[in-house]
Design a protein around this motif. Structure first.
Motif, PDB file in Angstrom:
ATOM      1  N   GLY A 357      16.166 113.226 128.274  1.00 29.55           N
ATOM      2  CA  GLY A 357      15.730 112.104 129.091  1.00 29.55           C
ATOM      3  C   GLY A 357      16.684 111.710 129.899  1.00 29.55           C
ATOM      4  O   GLY A 357      16.798 110.916 131.019  1.00 29.55           O
ATOM      5  N   ALA A 358      17.979 111.531 129.387  1.00 36.14           N
ATOM      6  CA  ALA A 358      19.316 110.734 130.000  1.00 36.14           C
ATOM      7  C   ALA A 358      19.717 111.658 130.883  1.00 36.14           C
ATOM      8  O   ALA A 358      20.830 111.143 131.491  1.00 36.14           O
ATOM      9  N   GLY A 359      19.580 112.763 131.100  1.00 33.47           N
ATOM     10  CA  GLY A 359      20.133 113.422 132.171  1.00 33.47           C
ATOM     11  C   GLY A 359      21.269 114.517 131.453  1.00 33.47           C
ATOM     12  O   GLY A 359      22.035 115.539 132.159  1.00 33.47           O
ATOM     13  N   ASP A 360      21.397 114.446 130.190  1.00 31.88           N
ATOM     14  CA  ASP A 360      22.310 115.201 129.572  1.00 31.88           C
ATOM     15  C   ASP A 360      21.931 116.631 129.562  1.00 31.88           C
ATOM     16  O   ASP A 360      20.669 117.175 129.202  1.00 31.88           O
ATOM     17  N   ILE A 361      22.796 117.668 129.998  1.00 30.45           N
ATOM     18  CA  ILE A 361      22.434 119.143 130.236  1.00 30.45           C
ATOM     19  C   ILE A 361      23.168 120.128 129.416  1.00 30.45           C
ATOM     20  O   ILE A 361      24.499 119.863 129.229  1.00 30.45           O
ATOM     21  N   THR A 362      22.775 121.173 128.847  1.00 33.64           N
ATOM     22  CA  THR A 362      23.401 121.902 128.153  1.00 33.64           C
ATOM     23  C   THR A 362      22.712 123.436 128.668  1.00 33.64           C
ATOM     24  O   THR A 362      21.673 123.652 128.859  1.00 33.64           O
ATOM     25  N   ARG A 363      23.970 124.267 128.951  1.00 36.31           N
ATOM     26  CA  ARG A 363      23.371 125.884 129.308  1.00 36.31           C
ATOM     27  C   ARG A 363      23.746 126.659 128.199  1.00 36.31           C
ATOM     28  O   ARG A 363      24.765 126.573 127.581  1.00 36.31           O
ATOM     29  N   ARG A 364      22.837 127.536 127.828  1.00 33.79           N
ATOM     30  CA  ARG A 364      23.327 128.695 126.961  1.00 33.79           C
ATOM     31  C   ARG A 364      22.361 129.854 127.413  1.00 33.79           C
ATOM     32  O   ARG A 364      21.345 129.907 128.078  1.00 33.79           O
ATOM     33  N   SER A 365      22.962 131.118 126.971  1.00 28.56           N
ATOM     34  CA  SER A 365      22.177 132.354 126.986  1.00 28.56           C
ATOM     35  C   SER A 365      21.254 132.371 126.149  1.00 28.56           C
ATOM     36  O   SER A 365      21.414 132.258 124.913  1.00 28.56           O
ATOM     37  N   LEU A 366      19.973 133.044 126.423  1.00 30.13           N
ATOM     38  CA  LEU A 366      19.038 132.945 125.639  1.00 30.13           C
ATOM     39  C   LEU A 366      18.468 134.134 124.689  1.00 30.13           C
ATOM     40  O   LEU A 366      18.412 134.375 123.604  1.00 30.13           O
ATOM     41  N   MET A 367      18.706 135.244 125.729  1.00 26.08           N
ATOM     42  CA  MET A 367      18.331 136.545 125.120  1.00 26.08           C
ATOM     43  C   MET A 367      18.743 137.626 126.233  1.00 26.08           C
ATOM     44  O   MET A 367      19.190 137.337 127.307  1.00 26.08           O
ATOM     45  N   SER A 368      19.068 138.680 125.902  1.00 24.05           N
ATOM     46  CA  SER A 368      19.275 140.043 126.624  1.00 24.05           C
ATOM     47  C   SER A 368      18.221 140.975 126.711  1.00 24.05           C
ATOM     48  O   SER A 368      17.696 141.363 125.626  1.00 24.05           O
ATOM     49  N   THR A 369      17.888 141.601 128.000  1.00 26.21           N
ATOM     50  CA  THR A 369      16.792 142.773 127.771  1.00 26.21           C
ATOM     51  C   THR A 369      17.446 143.874 127.944  1.00 26.21           C
ATOM     52  O   THR A 369      16.922 145.148 128.287  1.00 26.21           O
ATOM     53  N   ASP A 370      18.847 144.151 127.666  1.00 22.73           N
ATOM     54  CA  ASP A 370      19.676 145.416 127.605  1.00 22.73           C
ATOM     55  C   ASP A 370      18.875 146.541 126.551  1.00 22.73           C
ATOM     56  O   ASP A 370      18.441 146.010 125.420  1.00 22.73           O
ATOM     57  N   ASN A 371      18.567 147.729 127.081  1.00 23.95           N
ATOM     58  CA  ASN A 371      17.944 148.643 126.217  1.00 23.95           C
ATOM     59  C   ASN A 371      16.683 148.297 125.521  1.00 23.95           C
ATOM     60  O   ASN A 371      16.054 148.916 124.496  1.00 23.95           O
ATOM     61  N   GLN A 372      16.081 147.449 126.308  1.00 21.33           N
ATOM     62  CA  GLN A 372      14.517 146.890 125.822  1.00 21.33           C
ATOM     63  C   GLN A 372      13.403 147.358 126.743  1.00 21.33           C
ATOM     64  O   GLN A 372      12.245 147.087 126.393  1.00 21.33           O
ATOM     65  N   LYS A 373      13.911 147.849 128.087  1.00 20.74           N
ATOM     66  CA  LYS A 373      12.869 148.453 128.984  1.00 20.74           C
ATOM     67  C   LYS A 373      12.007 147.270 129.365  1.00 20.74           C
ATOM     68  O   LYS A 373      10.886 147.357 129.599  1.00 20.74           O
ATOM     69  N   LEU A 374      12.752 146.067 129.593  1.00 18.64           N
ATOM     70  CA  LEU A 374      11.982 144.752 130.024  1.00 18.64           C
ATOM     71  C   LEU A 374      12.539 144.305 131.249  1.00 18.64           C
ATOM     72  O   LEU A 374      13.766 144.376 131.702  1.00 18.64           O
ATOM     73  N   LYS A 375      11.716 143.752 132.165  1.00 21.89           N
ATOM     74  CA  LYS A 375      12.018 143.282 133.558  1.00 21.89           C
ATOM     75  C   LYS A 375      11.083 141.937 133.439  1.00 21.89           C
ATOM     76  O   LYS A 375       9.892 142.032 134.074  1.00 21.89           O
ATOM     77  N   LEU A 376      11.531 140.850 133.431  1.00 20.08           N
ATOM     78  CA  LEU A 376      10.860 139.744 133.233  1.00 20.08           C
ATOM     79  C   LEU A 376      10.405 138.837 134.340  1.00 20.08           C
ATOM     80  O   LEU A 376      11.318 138.434 135.133  1.00 20.08           O
TER      81      LEU A 376
END
Length: 406
Positions: A357-376
């Protein structure tokens, strides 16, 4: 696993909408018999066992089948259907799915309202109150007479209460309308422009007391220098506007404040390389989609700026109708999460921004679709709980559902 096949009343039955709740779902549909159109609702449990059915209203129809718009309340318990004739709302009814009863039904006569140019939004509250929003004179040569008009329908008196809110001196570039059921206020927020309608110079915020429409406040907020510098790459005093922005989400805060989220997006059409003209002389065009930075602006209840942030994002795709671009906003009481594809390709990384709520922001990588045959298709995700969402994946002709739990 199991499957279930359900038949409606006749071949003329048409599904209007499906409203889901945690422990049940409702199918609202219409049927026709001679000169009568009938609206009905069916309630099913999670295993598609019929638990309740009800006839809502019966409407006489002429030679042309009536057109209706469907709107539901924030808690998904109340829905509103408005009948449209010659682009005007001529009648409406509201129904409570939880209480299984018709709340009200009425005919309307908007003789002096230009629906084609001025109509903006229909809203229904959790209690079943209907609001209509119109905007007049949103033109450069008429901006001194620019107003936002709000109509509230009183089901007891069957009359409208109306107010007109002056918005002189600026043009609205984009708008988002929302009813705050917690604080019982109507929120109108969007982007405004003072000169060029293609650029936006800041945001405007209108807040009305739902019980007293004459009690309202209007505020405008300019973009701060840091946000403008981040958007353009560096600060330039000659560049105070942002462009190619659309309001995508509005989050209501418990204190009556608002969080606006706008996205920079561009679409370019070009003649495809080596394209040939068809039999009719038409050429094949290719469309490029750019979905880029996110602009987030938090507003205090009094309309002043709390904080302004830019969330960098770069997404490019071609001839896919931007199905894999943009983002999904995941909400819970503690944090907001903005999920998006880093790149639009088969092997990809999904990232997220986490905001408090204060506007503090964190960015992170959540997951990879490599070799999973996914296109989200992340923007089409559905949040099913405070810590859970389901994301569709479409790759080739294969549809898969991905469940993500925090």
């Amino acid at each position: 696993s199991w499957t279930s096949e359900v038949e409606l009343d006749s071949r003329r039955s048409r599904i209007v909408n499906i409203v889901s709740q945690r422990d049940r779902f409702h199918v609202i549909y219409s049927d026709e018999w001679r000169d009568t159109m009938i609206f009905k609702v069916r309630e099913y449990d999670p295993k598609v066992h019929l638990t309740h059915t009800d006839t809502l209203v019966m409407i006489k129809k002429g030679l042309i089948r009536p057109k209706f718009r469907f709107v539901k309340s924030e808690d998904r318990n109340v829905f509103l259907m408005t009948e449209i004739d010659n682009e005007r709302i001529v009648s409406a009814f509201a129904y409570n799915l939880k209480e299984r009863k018709l709340l009200w039904e009425s005919d309307f006569d908007f003789a002096n309202v230009n629906f084609r140019e001025d109509y903006r939004k229909t809203m229904i509250t959790n209690e079943g109150t209907m609001y209509l929003v119109f905007e007049r004179n949103n033109y450069r040569y008429k901006k001194e007479d620019h107003t936002m008009d709000i109509f509230r329908y009183d089901a007891l008196t069957k009359k409208f209460v109306q107010t007109s809110i002056p918005l002189p001196g600026f043009l609205t570039y984009d708008a988002y309308f929302k009813y705050d059921n917690l604080n019982e206020r109507i929120t109108i927020i969007g982007l405004h422009s003072d000169r060029n309608a293609g650029d936006t110079d800041g945001i405007y915020h209108v807040s009305l007391n739902a019980d007293n429409l004459t009690d309202y406040q209007v505020a405008t907020v300019n973009y701060d220098e840091e946000l403008v510098a981040d958007f353009h790459g560096k600060y330039n005093p000659k560049k105070e506007s942002l462009y190619n922005l659309d309001v995508q989400d509005v989050v209501l805060r418990q204190d009556g404040g608002v969080l606006l989220l706008a996205e920079e997006n561009k679409e370019y059409e070009r003649l495809a390389y080596g394209g040939r003209r068809d039999y009719y002389g038409s050429s094949r065009f290719s469309v490029d989609y750019y979905y880029e930075d996110l602009v987030m602006i938090a507003i205090h209840p009094d309309g002043t700026s709390h904080w302004q942030k830019l969330l960098p994002k770069r997404q490019y795709s071609n001839d896919d109708e931007a199905a894999y671009s943009s983002y999904f906003l995941f909400k819970n009481p503690s944090f907001l999460r903005v999920l998006y594809n880093d790149e639009i390709r088969n092997e990809n990384t999904v990232s997220e921004y986490i905001l408090n709520g204060a506007g503090d922001i964190t960015r992170r990588s959540l997951m990879s679709t490599d070799n999973q045959k996914l296109k989200l298709q992340i923007k089409n995700a559905v949040q099913t709980d405070a810590n859970e969402l389901i994301i569709p994946s479409v790759r080739g002709k294969r549809l898969r559902l991905v469940k993500l739990t925090y």
